[in-house]
Design a protein around this motif. Structure first.
Motif, PDB file in Angstrom:
ATOM      1  N   GLN A  11     -10.406  30.028 -28.949  1.00 49.42           N
ATOM      2  CA  GLN A  11      -9.515  29.371 -29.898  1.00 49.42           C
ATOM      3  C   GLN A  11      -8.968  30.323 -30.963  1.00 49.42           C
ATOM      4  OE1 GLN A  11      -8.325  26.200 -29.735  1.00 49.42           O
ATOM      5  NE2 GLN A  11      -9.386  26.063 -27.773  1.00 49.42           N
ATOM      6  N   ASP A  12      -9.725  31.358 -31.321  1.00 51.57           N
ATOM      7  CA  ASP A  12      -9.275  32.250 -32.384  1.00 51.57           C
ATOM      8  C   ASP A  12      -8.359  33.375 -31.895  1.00 51.57           C
ATOM      9  OD1 ASP A  12     -11.548  33.232 -31.093  1.00 51.57           O
ATOM     10  OD2 ASP A  12     -12.164  34.453 -32.797  1.00 51.57           O
ATOM     11  N   GLN A  13      -8.125  33.470 -30.588  1.00 51.51           N
ATOM     12  CA  GLN A  13      -7.208  34.482 -30.067  1.00 51.51           C
ATOM     13  C   GLN A  13      -5.773  33.956 -30.119  1.00 51.51           C
ATOM     14  OE1 GLN A  13      -9.213  34.986 -26.220  1.00 51.51           O
ATOM     15  NE2 GLN A  13      -9.563  37.129 -26.756  1.00 51.51           N
ATOM     16  N   SER A  14      -4.836  34.878 -30.196  1.00 50.43           N
ATOM     17  CA  SER A  14      -3.427  34.516 -30.315  1.00 50.43           C
ATOM     18  C   SER A  14      -2.703  34.614 -28.969  1.00 50.43           C
ATOM     19  CB  SER A  14      -2.742  35.442 -31.315  1.00 50.43           C
ATOM     20  OG  SER A  14      -1.352  35.203 -31.322  1.00 50.43           O
ATOM     21  N   LEU A  15      -1.800  33.676 -28.749  1.00 51.31           N
ATOM     22  CA  LEU A  15      -0.975  33.666 -27.541  1.00 51.31           C
ATOM     23  C   LEU A  15       0.365  34.367 -27.767  1.00 51.31           C
ATOM     24  CD1 LEU A  15      -1.581  29.933 -26.572  1.00 51.31           C
ATOM     25  CD2 LEU A  15      -2.191  31.871 -25.143  1.00 51.31           C
ATOM     26  N   ASP A  16       0.629  34.828 -28.981  1.00 52.80           N
ATOM     27  CA  ASP A  16       1.949  35.340 -29.361  1.00 52.80           C
ATOM     28  C   ASP A  16       2.485  36.429 -28.435  1.00 52.80           C
ATOM     29  OD1 ASP A  16       1.817  33.560 -31.437  1.00 52.80           O
ATOM     30  OD2 ASP A  16       1.373  35.073 -32.974  1.00 52.80           O
ATOM     31  N   LEU A  17       1.679  37.440 -28.118  1.00 57.66           N
ATOM     32  CA  LEU A  17       2.127  38.549 -27.269  1.00 57.66           C
ATOM     33  C   LEU A  17       2.599  38.024 -25.911  1.00 57.66           C
ATOM     34  CD1 LEU A  17       2.233  41.684 -26.656  1.00 57.66           C
ATOM     35  CD2 LEU A  17      -0.044  41.380 -25.705  1.00 57.66           C
ATOM     36  N   GLN A  18       1.802  37.151 -25.313  1.00 58.91           N
ATOM     37  CA  GLN A  18       2.159  36.604 -24.003  1.00 58.91           C
ATOM     38  C   GLN A  18       3.420  35.744 -24.085  1.00 58.91           C
ATOM     39  OE1 GLN A  18      -1.178  34.946 -21.675  1.00 58.91           O
ATOM     40  NE2 GLN A  18      -2.505  35.789 -23.269  1.00 58.91           N
ATOM     41  N   ILE A  19       3.490  34.896 -25.104  1.00 57.40           N
ATOM     42  CA  ILE A  19       4.648  33.999 -25.245  1.00 57.40           C
ATOM     43  C   ILE A  19       5.925  34.801 -25.448  1.00 57.40           C
ATOM     44  CG2 ILE A  19       5.689  32.235 -26.735  1.00 57.40           C
ATOM     45  CD1 ILE A  19       2.781  31.104 -27.008  1.00 57.40           C
ATOM     46  N   ASP A  20       5.872  35.847 -26.277  1.00 58.42           N
ATOM     47  CA  ASP A  20       7.052  36.705 -26.480  1.00 58.42           C
ATOM     48  C   ASP A  20       7.500  37.322 -25.156  1.00 58.42           C
ATOM     49  OD1 ASP A  20       6.946  36.105 -29.174  1.00 58.42           O
ATOM     50  OD2 ASP A  20       6.062  38.038 -29.768  1.00 58.42           O
ATOM     51  N   ALA A  21       6.548  37.814 -24.370  1.00 58.08           N
ATOM     52  CA  ALA A  21       6.877  38.429 -23.077  1.00 58.08           C
ATOM     53  C   ALA A  21       7.450  37.398 -22.100  1.00 58.08           C
ATOM     54  CB  ALA A  21       5.641  39.093 -22.480  1.00 58.08           C
ATOM     55  N   LEU A  22       6.897  36.190 -22.104  1.00 56.94           N
ATOM     56  CA  LEU A  22       7.385  35.135 -21.208  1.00 56.94           C
ATOM     57  C   LEU A  22       8.797  34.699 -21.598  1.00 56.94           C
ATOM     58  CD1 LEU A  22       4.098  33.040 -20.868  1.00 56.94           C
ATOM     59  CD2 LEU A  22       5.127  34.511 -19.124  1.00 56.94           C
ATOM     60  N   LYS A  23       9.070  34.623 -22.896  1.00 54.37           N
ATOM     61  CA  LYS A  23      10.423  34.281 -23.357  1.00 54.37           C
ATOM     62  C   LYS A  23      11.406  35.371 -22.953  1.00 54.37           C
ATOM     63  CE  LYS A  23       9.231  31.337 -27.270  1.00 54.37           C
ATOM     64  NZ  LYS A  23       9.159  31.240 -28.755  1.00 54.37           N
ATOM     65  N   ALA A  24      10.988  36.649 -23.130  1.00 50.63           N
ATOM     66  CA  ALA A  24      11.849  37.780 -22.755  1.00 50.63           C
ATOM     67  C   ALA A  24      12.121  37.790 -21.248  1.00 50.63           C
ATOM     68  CB  ALA A  24      11.205  39.095 -23.193  1.00 50.63           C
ATOM     69  N   ALA A  25      11.180  37.245 -20.451  1.00 49.43           N
ATOM     70  CA  ALA A  25      11.352  37.195 -19.000  1.00 49.43           C
ATOM     71  C   ALA A  25      12.241  36.013 -18.586  1.00 49.43           C
ATOM     72  CB  ALA A  25       9.992  37.083 -18.315  1.00 49.43           C
ATOM     73  N   GLY A  26      12.664  35.213 -19.558  1.00 44.62           N
ATOM     74  CA  GLY A  26      13.596  34.123 -19.274  1.00 44.62           C
ATOM     75  C   GLY A  26      12.953  32.814 -18.838  1.00 44.62           C
ATOM     76  N   CYS A  27      11.718  32.564 -19.246  1.00 49.23           N
ATOM     77  CA  CYS A  27      11.048  31.306 -18.863  1.00 49.23           C
ATOM     78  C   CYS A  27      11.736  30.115 -19.505  1.00 49.23           C
ATOM     79  CB  CYS A  27       9.578  31.348 -19.274  1.00 49.23           C
ATOM     80  SG  CYS A  27       8.614  32.485 -18.271  1.00 49.23           S
ATOM     81  N   ASP A  28      11.934  29.074 -18.694  1.00 47.86           N
ATOM     82  CA  ASP A  28      12.558  27.845 -19.178  1.00 47.86           C
ATOM     83  C   ASP A  28      11.553  26.976 -19.925  1.00 47.86           C
ATOM     84  OD1 ASP A  28      15.165  28.266 -17.807  1.00 47.86           O
ATOM     85  OD2 ASP A  28      13.898  28.136 -16.016  1.00 47.86           O
ATOM     86  N   GLU A  29      10.308  27.024 -19.469  1.00 48.81           N
ATOM     87  CA  GLU A  29       9.234  26.257 -20.087  1.00 48.81           C
ATOM     88  C   GLU A  29       7.975  27.112 -20.096  1.00 48.81           C
ATOM     89  OE1 GLU A  29       7.888  21.959 -19.280  1.00 48.81           O
ATOM     90  OE2 GLU A  29       9.936  22.089 -18.498  1.00 48.81           O
ATOM     91  N   ILE A  30       7.162  26.978 -21.154  1.00 49.17           N
ATOM     92  CA  ILE A  30       5.933  27.766 -21.246  1.00 49.17           C
ATOM     93  C   ILE A  30       4.754  26.828 -21.498  1.00 49.17           C
ATOM     94  CG2 ILE A  30       4.686  29.575 -22.504  1.00 49.17           C
ATOM     95  CD1 ILE A  30       7.432  30.813 -23.175  1.00 49.17           C
ATOM     96  N   TYR A  31       3.763  26.928 -20.643  1.00 57.34           N
ATOM     97  CA  TYR A  31       2.532  26.147 -20.765  1.00 57.34           C
ATOM     98  C   TYR A  31       1.494  27.055 -21.417  1.00 57.34           C
ATOM     99  CZ  TYR A  31       4.734  22.851 -17.594  1.00 57.34           C
ATOM    100  OH  TYR A  31       5.596  21.929 -17.027  1.00 57.34           O
TER     101      TYR A  31
END
Length: 189
Positions: A11-31
């Motif tokens: 719970q204390d880890q951040s998803l930010d790095l992954q989410i930024d990379a997924l957005k840059a890869a053009g993901c329409d939706e992120i789970y």
């Protein structure tokens, strides 16, 4: 449609790095999920898989975000392949929509499995070498044969004057240890 999946183990880890990379890869939706990769119960991944349709692409930051065990990764890969869903791992530079990407994915799985097998072999060899030098593995025995507390617990049990919980309180010997010692001695419980 490109469907992104981001996961961290606590719970204390951040998803930010992954989410930024997924957005840059053009993901329409992120789970997004905060759960150990060793657990098979991952509700967001299940939601993504239920939503995905043939022709969609599952995008992850790195293969270990999808699963830690080779078996689970292979099961997921087979399911995706069977359903016509491609897999892209950004960091590992794998894209199963290409022949090279499929081959790379399978090679990585084989190497991961080999690495796990080598660790198991080393562990076994280390344990065998330790046994050959007279060392035993496992938890140290707290109340072994000849232990005064265990002998006292057995005496109290055989005298039938105290209950097992009383014996535990008096001697500090657990019920399981007492019963194991009695069984070893051939006494009935």
């Amino acid at each position: 449609m490109k469907l992104g999946y981001a996961r961290v183990s606590t719970q204390d880890q951040s998803l930010d790095l992954q989410i930024d990379a997924l957005k840059a890869a053009g993901c329409d939706e992120i789970y997004r999920e905060k759960v150990s990769g060793m657990k098979d119960d991952r509700p967001e991944l299940e939601r993504l898989l239920a939503y995905a349709r043939p022709g969609d692409t599952l995008v992850i930051y790195k293969l270990d975000r999808l699963g830690r065990s080779t078996k689970r990764l292979l099961e997921l890969a087979e399911e995706l392949d069977r359903r016509g869903i491609e897999l892209v791992s950004i960091r590992d530079q794998i894209d199963t929509s290409t022949a090279v990407g499929k081959a790379m994915f399978r090679m990585l799985m084989v190497l991961a499995e080999m690495e796990r097998d080598i660790i198991v072999e080393r562990t076994r060899a280390g344990l065998e070498a330790a046994r050959a030098r007279g060392r035993k593995g496992g938890r140290p025995v707290k109340y072994g044969e000849g232990n005064a507390k265990l002998a006292h617990a057995i005496e109290l049990y055989r005298a039938k004057e105290k209950t097992v919980p009383d014996i535990e309180r008096i001697t500090g010997v657990s019920k399981a240890t007492l019963y194991r010692a009695l069984k070893k001695a051939g006494a009935s419980q």
